[in-house]
Design a protein around this motif. Structure first.
Motif, PDB file in Angstrom:
ATOM      1  N   THR A 231       0.858  -1.167   0.000  1.00 36.56           N
ATOM      2  CA  THR A 231       0.000   0.000   0.000  1.00 36.56           C
ATOM      3  C   THR A 231       0.902   1.228   0.000  1.00 36.56           C
ATOM      4  O   THR A 231       2.121   1.122  -0.138  1.00 36.56           O
ATOM      5  CB  THR A 231      -0.909   0.009   1.237  1.00 36.56           C
ATOM      6  OG1 THR A 231      -0.103   0.231   2.407  1.00 36.56           O
ATOM      7  CG2 THR A 231      -1.646  -1.316   1.385  1.00 36.56           C
ATOM      8  N   ARG A 232       0.305   2.409   0.183  1.00 35.36           N
ATOM      9  CA  ARG A 232       1.132   3.602   0.262  1.00 35.36           C
ATOM     10  C   ARG A 232       2.003   3.607   1.523  1.00 35.36           C
ATOM     11  O   ARG A 232       2.984   4.341   1.602  1.00 35.36           O
ATOM     12  CB  ARG A 232       0.240   4.855   0.239  1.00 35.36           C
ATOM     13  CG  ARG A 232      -0.549   5.045  -1.046  1.00 35.36           C
ATOM     14  CD  ARG A 232       0.306   5.582  -2.177  1.00 35.36           C
ATOM     15  NE  ARG A 232       0.684   6.957  -1.952  1.00 35.36           N
ATOM     16  CZ  ARG A 232      -0.041   8.020  -2.292  1.00 35.36           C
ATOM     17  NH1 ARG A 232      -1.227   7.851  -2.857  1.00 35.36           N
ATOM     18  NH2 ARG A 232       0.410   9.245  -2.071  1.00 35.36           N
ATOM     19  N   GLU A 233       1.653   2.768   2.510  1.00 35.87           N
ATOM     20  CA  GLU A 233       2.337   2.824   3.796  1.00 35.87           C
ATOM     21  C   GLU A 233       2.901   1.498   4.280  1.00 35.87           C
ATOM     22  O   GLU A 233       3.749   1.476   5.161  1.00 35.87           O
ATOM     23  CB  GLU A 233       1.372   3.351   4.864  1.00 35.87           C
ATOM     24  CG  GLU A 233       0.857   4.764   4.584  1.00 35.87           C
ATOM     25  CD  GLU A 233      -0.173   5.213   5.602  1.00 35.87           C
ATOM     26  OE1 GLU A 233      -0.764   4.344   6.275  1.00 35.87           O
ATOM     27  OE2 GLU A 233      -0.376   6.427   5.733  1.00 35.87           O
ATOM     28  N   GLU A 234       2.434   0.370   3.720  1.00 40.24           N
ATOM     29  CA  GLU A 234       2.792  -0.924   4.286  1.00 40.24           C
ATOM     30  C   GLU A 234       3.128  -1.958   3.212  1.00 40.24           C
ATOM     31  O   GLU A 234       2.642  -1.887   2.078  1.00 40.24           O
ATOM     32  CB  GLU A 234       1.630  -1.479   5.116  1.00 40.24           C
ATOM     33  CG  GLU A 234       1.283  -0.698   6.354  1.00 40.24           C
ATOM     34  CD  GLU A 234       0.095  -1.305   7.074  1.00 40.24           C
ATOM     35  OE1 GLU A 234       0.202  -1.529   8.294  1.00 40.24           O
ATOM     36  OE2 GLU A 234      -0.938  -1.559   6.416  1.00 40.24           O
ATOM     37  N   LEU A 235       3.926  -2.935   3.618  1.00 36.74           N
ATOM     38  CA  LEU A 235       4.149  -4.165   2.875  1.00 36.74           C
ATOM     39  C   LEU A 235       3.314  -5.238   3.557  1.00 36.74           C
ATOM     40  O   LEU A 235       3.386  -5.400   4.769  1.00 36.74           O
ATOM     41  CB  LEU A 235       5.628  -4.534   2.906  1.00 36.74           C
ATOM     42  CG  LEU A 235       6.053  -5.867   2.288  1.00 36.74           C
ATOM     43  CD1 LEU A 235       5.835  -5.860   0.781  1.00 36.74           C
ATOM     44  CD2 LEU A 235       7.523  -6.156   2.614  1.00 36.74           C
ATOM     45  N   CYS A 236       2.508  -5.973   2.772  1.00 30.73           N
ATOM     46  CA  CYS A 236       1.518  -6.876   3.374  1.00 30.73           C
ATOM     47  C   CYS A 236       1.467  -8.221   2.656  1.00 30.73           C
ATOM     48  O   CYS A 236       1.692  -8.317   1.451  1.00 30.73           O
ATOM     49  CB  CYS A 236       0.110  -6.265   3.315  1.00 30.73           C
ATOM     50  SG  CYS A 236      -0.024  -4.590   3.955  1.00 30.73           S
ATOM     51  N   GLY A 237       1.104  -9.251   3.430  1.00 30.25           N
ATOM     52  CA  GLY A 237       0.720 -10.541   2.876  1.00 30.25           C
ATOM     53  C   GLY A 237      -0.770 -10.726   3.078  1.00 30.25           C
ATOM     54  O   GLY A 237      -1.291 -10.463   4.173  1.00 30.25           O
ATOM     55  N   VAL A 238      -1.482 -11.157   2.051  1.00 31.17           N
ATOM     56  CA  VAL A 238      -2.936 -11.238   2.100  1.00 31.17           C
ATOM     57  C   VAL A 238      -3.395 -12.640   1.707  1.00 31.17           C
ATOM     58  O   VAL A 238      -2.933 -13.200   0.706  1.00 31.17           O
ATOM     59  CB  VAL A 238      -3.570 -10.189   1.158  1.00 31.17           C
ATOM     60  CG1 VAL A 238      -5.090 -10.333   1.119  1.00 31.17           C
ATOM     61  CG2 VAL A 238      -3.177  -8.778   1.597  1.00 31.17           C
ATOM     62  N   ASP A 239      -4.323 -13.191   2.483  1.00 26.75           N
ATOM     63  CA  ASP A 239      -4.910 -14.490   2.178  1.00 26.75           C
ATOM     64  C   ASP A 239      -5.721 -14.391   0.886  1.00 26.75           C
ATOM     65  O   ASP A 239      -6.617 -13.557   0.772  1.00 26.75           O
ATOM     66  CB  ASP A 239      -5.804 -14.934   3.328  1.00 26.75           C
ATOM     67  CG  ASP A 239      -6.331 -16.340   3.151  1.00 26.75           C
ATOM     68  OD1 ASP A 239      -7.279 -16.526   2.349  1.00 26.75           O
ATOM     69  OD2 ASP A 239      -5.818 -17.253   3.820  1.00 26.75           O
ATOM     70  N   LEU A 240      -5.415 -15.241  -0.083  1.00 26.34           N
ATOM     71  CA  LEU A 240      -6.065 -15.165  -1.393  1.00 26.34           C
ATOM     72  C   LEU A 240      -7.555 -15.475  -1.316  1.00 26.34           C
ATOM     73  O   LEU A 240      -8.357 -14.874  -2.040  1.00 26.34           O
ATOM     74  CB  LEU A 240      -5.389 -16.135  -2.364  1.00 26.34           C
ATOM     75  CG  LEU A 240      -3.978 -15.746  -2.816  1.00 26.34           C
ATOM     76  CD1 LEU A 240      -3.259 -16.958  -3.389  1.00 26.34           C
ATOM     77  CD2 LEU A 240      -4.024 -14.630  -3.835  1.00 26.34           C
ATOM     78  N   ALA A 241      -7.944 -16.384  -0.459  1.00 30.69           N
ATOM     79  CA  ALA A 241      -9.344 -16.799  -0.403  1.00 30.69           C
ATOM     80  C   ALA A 241     -10.221 -15.787   0.319  1.00 30.69           C
ATOM     81  O   ALA A 241     -11.333 -15.485  -0.126  1.00 30.69           O
ATOM     82  CB  ALA A 241      -9.454 -18.170   0.279  1.00 30.69           C
ATOM     83  N   THR A 242      -9.717 -15.241   1.418  1.00 27.82           N
ATOM     84  CA  THR A 242     -10.569 -14.421   2.269  1.00 27.82           C
ATOM     85  C   THR A 242     -10.288 -12.928   2.211  1.00 27.82           C
ATOM     86  O   THR A 242     -11.117 -12.117   2.622  1.00 27.82           O
ATOM     87  CB  THR A 242     -10.402 -14.849   3.742  1.00 27.82           C
ATOM     88  OG1 THR A 242      -9.058 -14.544   4.176  1.00 27.82           O
ATOM     89  CG2 THR A 242     -10.668 -16.339   3.895  1.00 27.82           C
ATOM     90  N   GLY A 243      -9.097 -12.550   1.742  1.00 25.47           N
ATOM     91  CA  GLY A 243      -8.711 -11.149   1.765  1.00 25.47           C
ATOM     92  C   GLY A 243      -8.176 -10.701   3.108  1.00 25.47           C
ATOM     93  O   GLY A 243      -7.821  -9.537   3.287  1.00 25.47           O
TER      94      GLY A 243
END
Length: 411
Positions: A231-243
């Motif tokens: 994002t503009r502020e963070e590096l993230c890992g996101v679950d593909l199924a649930t978000g």
């Protein structure tokens, strides 16, 4: 996803590349979104070995060309009112089809020097060409005919803010779904009909926080396949199924200029931001199920817009100071720093060499040397070239602000 996957994980250039697909430059930064190319060898030289096959004029665009089968696709903003997609025959440059819709917008005055034309690179599979326009409208076209299949106007349908600088994120397709960062959230949609499955990582409105500049990628980290996104502020890992966000890491960046596509190296992720720092993180899952993100190293190198390439144990990054910098993956130490070049590079790595297109239109063939910058050859191929370089077999596809050009080299 309709592209066949020939392995889940291969050993390439000394490190593990996840989710490699068949070699076709069909999306942002190539088949696996990391600017690695295994489809052919680079030429041994450029001078006298690079022949222009064809050129077609176009209005302005920053989005890189993509290829599927015998067609190459490019976008443009026409007369500051419309967006247009054109499919050219790769062999001849003949126009196969065009599709146009209203879609232009003006960016803030202080960013006007960077242009107010379409930015995001499309993605193409066997049945869909997905294009994100400046006004955060996602359009799916039939890649053979250009017929519109569906569209989603995110500000109108989801109430997300219109990105102040225009939509930038290059969409991603995986296993029947599209993932894209809009002006207000990361969104998952059905590739079949554009139906929204979930939205996550919602951000507040505002010029400095909404409208992500980065494009997502997919990786297997801590044993779990996931979306890796900035994002503009963070590096993230996101679950593909649930978000559901699996883990989040704050990234320092001037005015949210967190632009790079995350570079995944095994279970590690490299990133760097404007006026921030270069950082390498490890991502793992503890025995109790909690995600653990550890900073392996952090150092002073600041990126801007150019995502790096990795060859063996070295990260090659075109930095904010316009120099190419070689960083050790192990400890982040600077192995060497080059003289200044232009403001933006798009790079492709293959084996122990890389091709780099400077924003001035100069193409460089570079050997991966951990002791010094080693330029094998260089030649002029374009003018004002801010779109990402593409490759298909022994052909280079170059998009500058006024034309699409195809070159051929002897392998």
């Amino acid at each position: 996803m309709h592209l066949s996957r020939f392995v889940a994980c291969v050993l390439f250039a000394g490190w593990v590349v996840p989710h490699v697909v068949a070699q076709e430059w069909n999306q942002w930064r190539g088949p696996s979104r990391d600017a690695q190319w295994a489809g052919s060898s680079f030429p041994t030289k450029l001078t006298g070995n690079l022949k222009q096959v064809w050129e077609q004029p176009h209005a302005q665009s920053y989005s890189g060309p993509v290829i599927r089968g015998d067609l190459v696709y490019t976008t443009e903003t026409v007369d500051k009112t419309d967006e247009r997609v054109t499919a050219h025959r790769l062999d001849t440059g003949d126009v196969a089809w065009t599709a146009t819709w209203p879609g232009a917008m003006a960016v803030p005055f202080f960013a006007a020097s960077n242009g107010d034309w379409i930015r995001a690179t499309p993605i193409c599979d066997a049945e869909h060409l997905i294009v994100l326009g400046m006004r955060d409208v996602l359009v799916s076209l039939d890649p053979t005919t250009g017929d519109e299949q569906w569209r989603v106007d995110f500000p109108a349908q989801l109430g997300t803010p219109l990105p102040s600088f225009g939509a930038v994120c290059s969409p991603l397709i995986d296993e029947g779904f599209v993932y894209v960062q809009t002006g207000g959230a990361l969104v998952k949609l059905s590739v079949t009909d554009g139906a929204v499955v979930w939205k996550t990582l919602e951000n507040a409105e505002g010029m400095m926080s909404s409208g992500a500049f980065s494009s997502p990628t997919i990786a297997t980290l801590g044993g779990q396949k996931q979306l890796v996104v900035q994002t503009r502020e963070e590096l993230c890992g996101v679950d593909l199924a649930t978000g559901q966000p699996l883990w989040r890491e704050k990234i320092e960046a001037f005015r949210g200029m967190n632009i790079l596509t995350p570079t995944v190296i095994g279970d590690r992720i490299f990133t760097s931001a404007h006026s921030g720092r270069a950082q390498l993180f490890s991502v793992s899952k503890a025995a109790g199920g909690d995600w653990v993100v550890d900073e392996i190293w952090s150092q002073k190198t600041q990126a801007y817009m150019s995502s790096p390439v990795v060859i063996d144990d070295t990260i090659y990054l075109h930095a904010k100071n316009q120099r190419l910098i070689a960083l050790s993956i192990e400890d982040g130490s600077i192995r060497w720093t080059s003289e200044p070049f232009g403001k933006y590079w798009s790079m492709i790595a293959a084996g122990d060499r890389m091709l780099a297109l400077d924003e001035t239109g100069e193409l460089l063939l570079i050997s991966a040397n951990t002791e010094k910058l080693e330029i094998i050859d260089r030649t002029q191929v374009a003018d004002n070239a801010w779109a990402h370089l593409a490759i298909h077999g022994n052909r280079l596809i170059v998009r500058d602000l006024s034309a699409l050009k195809v070159y051929e080299f002897d392998e």
